[in-house]
Design an enzyme around this catalytic site. Structure first.
Site, PDB file in Angstrom:
ATOM      1  N   PRO A   1      -6.883  -5.322  -2.006  1.00 30.58           N
ATOM      2  CA  PRO A   1      -5.870  -4.994  -3.023  1.00 30.58           C
ATOM      3  C   PRO A   1      -4.453  -5.078  -2.459  1.00 30.58           C
ATOM      4  O   PRO A   1      -4.235  -4.783  -1.283  1.00 30.58           O
ATOM      5  CB  PRO A   1      -6.209  -3.548  -3.414  1.00 30.58           C
TER       6      PRO A   1
ATOM      7  N   GLY B   1      -0.903  -3.992  -1.423  1.00 33.03           N
ATOM      8  CA  GLY B   1      -0.409  -2.707  -0.957  1.00 33.03           C
ATOM      9  C   GLY B   1      -1.423  -1.927  -0.142  1.00 33.03           C
ATOM     10  O   GLY B   1      -1.179  -0.809   0.271  1.00 33.03           O
ATOM     11  N   CYS B   2      -2.586  -2.497   0.084  1.00 34.97           N
ATOM     12  CA  CYS B   2      -3.633  -1.839   0.852  1.00 34.97           C
ATOM     13  C   CYS B   2      -3.436  -2.159   2.327  1.00 34.97           C
ATOM     14  O   CYS B   2      -3.292  -3.322   2.688  1.00 34.97           O
ATOM     15  CB  CYS B   2      -5.000  -2.344   0.387  1.00 34.97           C
ATOM     16  N   VAL B   3      -3.379  -1.122   3.158  1.00 36.07           N
ATOM     17  CA  VAL B   3      -3.187  -1.349   4.602  1.00 36.07           C
ATOM     18  C   VAL B   3      -4.477  -1.551   5.341  1.00 36.07           C
ATOM     19  O   VAL B   3      -5.513  -1.201   4.916  1.00 36.07           O
ATOM     20  CB  VAL B   3      -2.390  -0.186   5.259  1.00 36.07           C
TER      21      VAL B   3
END
Length: 106
Positions: A102, A104-106
């Site tokens: 996704p 913005g997923c780190v």
């Protein structure tokens, strides 16, 4: 980018260094179960609610849903999502759902 192979009933599937399917078309419930085991997640009916929602949303929008969208639209609230997928819920659920990482997923 490092690739790895994951053994499933149908043979093997390739996953990238972040644990996401290289070819999302290779996804099946069996593949999801194997990825879940790799991520130390024991699947329950509530896990499948999230996974099924993520796959449907991805197919409709072409993007992996964010944690916010999952909790707003799947019937699984934030607290439950973090209980189901304690380590990086958005990314872990996306791996199991066979959808890309996704935004913005780190």
């Amino acid at each position: 980018m490092q690739m790895a192979e994951l053994q499933v009933k149908e043979g093997t599937v390739e996953i990238n260094e972040d644990g996401f399917l290289v070819d999302p078309e290779k996804w099946s419930r069996d593949v999801a179960e194997a990825i879940a085991r790799e991520n130390k997640v024991e699947m329950s009916d509530r896990h499948w609610v999230v996974i099924d929602y993520m796959r449907k949303d991805y197919q409709e929008s072409g993007k992996s849903p964010t944690v916010r969208r999952i909790t707003k639209n799947s019937g699984v609230d934030t607290k439950e999502l973090y209980k189901l997928f304690p380590v990086r819920p958005g990314g872990t659920a996306a791996r199991i759902a066979g959808v890309p990482k996704p935004e913005g997923c780190v």
